[in-house]
Every structure is written in C-alpha cells, then in structure tokens.
Design a protein around this motif. Structure first.
Motif, PDB file in Angstrom:
ATOM      1  N   LEU A  77      -2.894   0.264  -2.503  1.00  0.00           N
ATOM      2  CA  LEU A  77      -2.996   0.698  -3.898  1.00  0.00           C
ATOM      3  C   LEU A  77      -1.622   1.040  -4.465  1.00  0.00           C
ATOM      4  O   LEU A  77      -1.317   0.741  -5.627  1.00  0.00           O
ATOM      5  N   GLN A  78      -0.791   1.668  -3.643  1.00  0.00           N
ATOM      6  CA  GLN A  78       0.554   1.990  -4.108  1.00  0.00           C
ATOM      7  C   GLN A  78       1.342   0.725  -4.422  1.00  0.00           C
ATOM      8  O   GLN A  78       2.050   0.645  -5.427  1.00  0.00           O
ATOM      9  N   SER A  79       1.208  -0.291  -3.576  1.00  0.00           N
ATOM     10  CA  SER A  79       1.951  -1.525  -3.809  1.00  0.00           C
ATOM     11  C   SER A  79       1.417  -2.291  -5.021  1.00  0.00           C
ATOM     12  O   SER A  79       2.150  -3.051  -5.655  1.00  0.00           O
ATOM     13  N   LEU A  80       0.135  -2.088  -5.365  1.00  0.00           N
ATOM     14  CA  LEU A  80      -0.456  -2.739  -6.528  1.00  0.00           C
ATOM     15  C   LEU A  80      -0.169  -1.997  -7.826  1.00  0.00           C
ATOM     16  O   LEU A  80      -0.510  -2.482  -8.912  1.00  0.00           O
ATOM     17  N   GLY A  81       0.436  -0.823  -7.734  1.00  0.00           N
ATOM     18  CA  GLY A  81       0.747  -0.051  -8.921  1.00  0.00           C
ATOM     19  C   GLY A  81      -0.402   0.772  -9.460  1.00  0.00           C
ATOM     20  O   GLY A  81      -0.364   1.225 -10.617  1.00  0.00           O
ATOM     21  N   VAL A  82      -1.417   1.017  -8.642  1.00  0.00           N
ATOM     22  CA  VAL A  82      -2.530   1.878  -9.056  1.00  0.00           C
ATOM     23  C   VAL A  82      -2.029   3.312  -9.189  1.00  0.00           C
ATOM     24  O   VAL A  82      -1.289   3.811  -8.336  1.00  0.00           O
ATOM     25  N   VAL A  93     -15.498   0.740  13.043  1.00  0.00           N
ATOM     26  CA  VAL A  93     -14.169   0.495  12.512  1.00  0.00           C
ATOM     27  C   VAL A  93     -13.424   1.824  12.517  1.00  0.00           C
ATOM     28  O   VAL A  93     -14.038   2.900  12.488  1.00  0.00           O
ATOM     29  N   ASP A  94     -12.101   1.755  12.583  1.00  0.00           N
ATOM     30  CA  ASP A  94     -11.292   2.969  12.471  1.00  0.00           C
ATOM     31  C   ASP A  94     -11.179   3.296  10.981  1.00  0.00           C
ATOM     32  O   ASP A  94     -10.330   2.763  10.269  1.00  0.00           O
ATOM     33  N   ASN A  95     -12.085   4.146  10.508  1.00  0.00           N
ATOM     34  CA  ASN A  95     -12.148   4.438   9.075  1.00  0.00           C
ATOM     35  C   ASN A  95     -10.890   5.126   8.572  1.00  0.00           C
ATOM     36  O   ASN A  95     -10.458   4.902   7.434  1.00  0.00           O
ATOM     37  N   ARG A  96     -10.260   5.955   9.410  1.00  0.00           N
ATOM     38  CA  ARG A  96      -9.044   6.623   8.965  1.00  0.00           C
ATOM     39  C   ARG A  96      -7.899   5.636   8.792  1.00  0.00           C
ATOM     40  O   ARG A  96      -7.124   5.722   7.830  1.00  0.00           O
ATOM     41  N   ALA A  97      -7.786   4.683   9.699  1.00  0.00           N
ATOM     42  CA  ALA A  97      -6.769   3.643   9.541  1.00  0.00           C
ATOM     43  C   ALA A  97      -7.049   2.803   8.302  1.00  0.00           C
ATOM     44  O   ALA A  97      -6.122   2.412   7.569  1.00  0.00           O
ATOM     45  N   PHE A  98      -8.321   2.520   8.054  1.00  0.00           N
ATOM     46  CA  PHE A  98      -8.674   1.712   6.885  1.00  0.00           C
ATOM     47  C   PHE A  98      -8.343   2.453   5.593  1.00  0.00           C
ATOM     48  O   PHE A  98      -7.805   1.859   4.647  1.00  0.00           O
ATOM     49  N   LEU A  99      -8.648   3.741   5.537  1.00  0.00           N
ATOM     50  CA  LEU A  99      -8.312   4.526   4.353  1.00  0.00           C
ATOM     51  C   LEU A  99      -6.806   4.560   4.131  1.00  0.00           C
ATOM     52  O   LEU A  99      -6.325   4.463   2.988  1.00  0.00           O
ATOM     53  N   HIS A 100      -6.039   4.696   5.210  1.00  0.00           N
ATOM     54  CA  HIS A 100      -4.579   4.677   5.096  1.00  0.00           C
ATOM     55  C   HIS A 100      -4.098   3.328   4.562  1.00  0.00           C
ATOM     56  O   HIS A 100      -3.218   3.272   3.676  1.00  0.00           O
ATOM     57  N   ALA A 101      -4.675   2.246   5.075  1.00  0.00           N
ATOM     58  CA  ALA A 101      -4.290   0.914   4.609  1.00  0.00           C
ATOM     59  C   ALA A 101      -4.617   0.733   3.123  1.00  0.00           C
ATOM     60  O   ALA A 101      -3.824   0.152   2.363  1.00  0.00           O
ATOM     61  N   LEU A 102      -5.780   1.213   2.696  1.00  0.00           N
ATOM     62  CA  LEU A 102      -6.125   1.150   1.283  1.00  0.00           C
ATOM     63  C   LEU A 102      -5.110   1.901   0.436  1.00  0.00           C
ATOM     64  O   LEU A 102      -4.665   1.413  -0.615  1.00  0.00           O
ATOM     65  N   HIS A 103      -4.753   3.105   0.872  1.00  0.00           N
ATOM     66  CA  HIS A 103      -3.787   3.921   0.131  1.00  0.00           C
ATOM     67  C   HIS A 103      -2.463   3.168  -0.016  1.00  0.00           C
ATOM     68  O   HIS A 103      -1.881   3.101  -1.117  1.00  0.00           O
ATOM     69  N   VAL A 104      -1.996   2.595   1.086  1.00  0.00           N
ATOM     70  CA  VAL A 104      -0.742   1.839   1.055  1.00  0.00           C
ATOM     71  C   VAL A 104      -0.843   0.666   0.084  1.00  0.00           C
ATOM     72  O   VAL A 104       0.073   0.409  -0.720  1.00  0.00           O
TER      73      VAL A 104
END
Length: 376
Positions: free
Chosen positions: A165-170, A152-163
C-alpha cells in the motif's frame, strides 16, 4: 464513477480492498485508529479450514470459503512478486481429532455429513494419526485428514499488504477513525472522523470488523455487527532443554485448534466469548484451552508461553458477512466475517472490489448483500 474512496478499517479486509482498488487506479485513504493490521487480523491463527470448521447449517459458507481458499495461492504469489515477502502458505489438510468417546461420536457424525456433500477426507485411527503427527498424545483415538485445508502466516501477509500500500501511494491514517458516512440525496458525499475532520469522497467502504457498528451511515440503522471475543495462546516450540514439538498439520478438535507457524510458534485457540470489547484476559477460559491443548500435546507443560492474543470477531445475526452496497449509493460493506475472516478474505475483497468497479461478482456472494438487514 468512483475515483476516491475512504476505507474504515485497516485489517485484512480494509487493506486487501485498498490494495486491489489502488491497483485499479483509485485514490484510496485507509483509516484505522490502531494502525494497519494491528487488531483482530493480527490476532488470528491464519487458519484456512472451510471444510474442517464448517457447521451443518453453513453449506453456503462452505462453497464460498472453499472458493476463497482456492484464491489464496494467487494472492500470496502476487504480493510476493510485488513486495518480495513470503507468507508461508501451506495446504497439507487439517486433522480433525477425537480424544474421547463423545468427541469420536461427534466427529463420526460430522464426517458422514461431509461425505454426503462430497468433501474429501481420509478416516484415521489413532495409530494412523500418530504416524502423521508423532508428537501427538496417545489420548487421541481417531479422526480424519480433511483434504484441501491449510494455513497462512497472516502476520506476514498483513505486513506485505502494508508495504504494498505504501508503494502504491495509499494514504494510511493510523490515528483516524471514521464515525459517520455523510450522504446527500441518497449518495455518499463525505466521511467524518472521531476528531471532527471531514473528508469529501465519492464512496466509503466499511471494513472495520467488530467496530463496524460504530460507523454510522446517514439514513440507515447501525450495521448489525457485534464483537465475539477470542483468546489465543502462543507457545514457543522448544522447551528449556531444546526439545522441539513439531506439528505438520493444523489440528482441529471440538474444543481447540492448534497450528504451528513457520517460525515454530504453536498457536492454540480460540475462546468464543460474548464480552464486548473487553481486553483483559479471562483465566478461566484460558485454562480450558490449556487443558484441551495438554490432552493433545502433553509436552505443552514445558513450552514457554510467549503471547496471549486477543481479537474480536465481527459477527452478524446470521453469522454471515456483509458484502456489497448499502441502500445509500456509494456506501459499501466488507465486514461481519465472524471466525472466517482470513479464510474468506480473497473472495470477499474481490467481490466487493468488482462491485465498486462496476463488474459482476460471482453469484455465491449475492446472499451476503447488506440489504438483508438494512431498511431505510
């Protein structure tokens, strides 16, 4: 009931848990001094190879890793739906290769063991391998295609997680490092950070990877996690004449693995070094990896070296992760995955989140309970 949780660590474990917990309605705060997804999870090659990389004393990790890998398509699909970001998940299998007679004998022994435990593979000779991977060297003698493995593209996945989390208000505290989990009466009441701040909380989750030992839990010994350093080389796919090298599968040998990402980058890794948190590159170890890479793809001589990645694998005494609650109520562990963090993330995160939310996790996670090391 847990309503607020502070997480030490913003790698794939910490952010993955934050994603699932925030989606369940909890108030989540993530602390990571390097920033979300900037340490070992980012340095990884994103290999999902529980079958190719398993050792003969790790059948429990094979079962756990294979189940975790089977969860990756759902994880990727969910994040794509929630963020629109694709993470280039591929599962064409892993090629396990031998480039000399010693390696051939070792791989044949490993394949006999895989056959006994019903892992599917196709044995291949050198010609078979080069039909699958035309850019591989004629030094490759034999090997096998291990079915089910991928990357898997781990860097893309980490970026997606970051995005997400921001939308969830974390709350993401990028300059904050949890150093102490405060307990009163055997239950978590707060966390303290390196800058002296104190945050009241119902629970704390230690997902700080190789730095987990630096988070002290009141009344308990330090978590038995140490760093094992890995260096990884990243090459561009095209030489100065525009000639491209293409690898369709992840490649695994006794001394090096290769993986090509969606942008063409070829990753060669990774060293295994007991050097603490030393960040300086070690040219001797890198030379050995470059030599092994050159045996497989001689054209690496002409490829541009774009990056040297350094990560610190979080390793326990038995090379198994720490998943679950400690003897201090509300103090949870999600760490210690050694070389399998990306691969084991879905099953590990979901198991610990289930426990935090009062649900029963799958039985294959029970042997990884932190209580096997922690005595009050």
């Amino acid at each position: 009931m847990t309503q607020r949780i502070h997480i030490a660590g913003g790698g794939i474990m910490g952010m993955g848990a934050a994603w699932r917990l925030a989606s369940a309605g909890l108030e989540v705060v993530v602390h990571d001094p390097a920033g979300p997804g900037q340490e070992t999870s980012r340095a990884s090659a994103g290999m999902l190879a529980p079958r190719a990389e398993v050792r003969h004393d790790e059948e429990d990790l094979l079962v756990f890793g294979a189940r975790s890998q089977a969860m990756w398509p759902d994880w990727v699909a969910r994040l794509r739906e929630e963020t629109g970001i694709d993470c280039d998940l591929r599962s064409p299998g892993t090629l396990v290769l031998a480039a000399d007679e010693d390696e051939r004998r070792g791989i044949e022994h490993h394949l006999r063991w895989l056959e006994r435990i019903d892992v599917p593979f196709d044995a291949l000779d050198g010609d078979d391998i080069r039909r699958l991977e035309p850019d591989l060297s004629h030094h490759v003698l034999s090997g096998a295609l291990i079915h089910g493995d991928g990357q898997v593209d781990n860097r893309a996945f980490l970026h997606a997680l970051h995005v997400r989390l921001q939308s969830l208000g974390v709350t993401l505290l990028s300059a904050s490092r949890i150093t102490r989990v405060v307990a009163d009466g055997g239950r978590v009441t707060a966390v303290e950070t390196a800058d002296g701040e104190r945050h009241d909380t119902d629970a704390a989750l230690i997902a700080a990877g190789a730095w987990s030992r630096q988070v002290r839990i009141d009344g308990l010994p330090p978590l038995p996690v140490r760093p094992v350093r890995g260096q990884l080389l990243a090459f561009g796919a095209a030489d100065r004449h525009g000639q491209r090298t293409t690898l369709r599968h992840a490649i695994h040998t006794p001394n090096v693995y290769l993986a090509q990402k969606g942008d063409g980058t070829i990753l060669a890794g990774a060293t295994m070094e007991e050097r603490g948190f030393e960040r300086e590159t070690n040219t001797g170890a890198l030379y050995l990896h470059l030599r092994e890479t050159r045996r497989l793809i001689p054209q690496v001589d002409e490829l541009p070296l774009e990056e040297i990645r350094i990560g610190f694998r979080p390793t326990t005494r038995d090379n198994r992760p720490l998943l679950g609650e400690t003897p201090v109520r509300g103090a949870w562990c999600l760490t210690g995955h050694f070389r399998n963090g990306i691969q084991q993330a879905p099953a590990s995160v979901d198991a610990v989140v289930d426990l935090i939310l009062g649900r029963t996790p799958p039985a294959d996670t029970l042997p990884f309970c932190p209580s096997r090391f922690l005595n009050r």
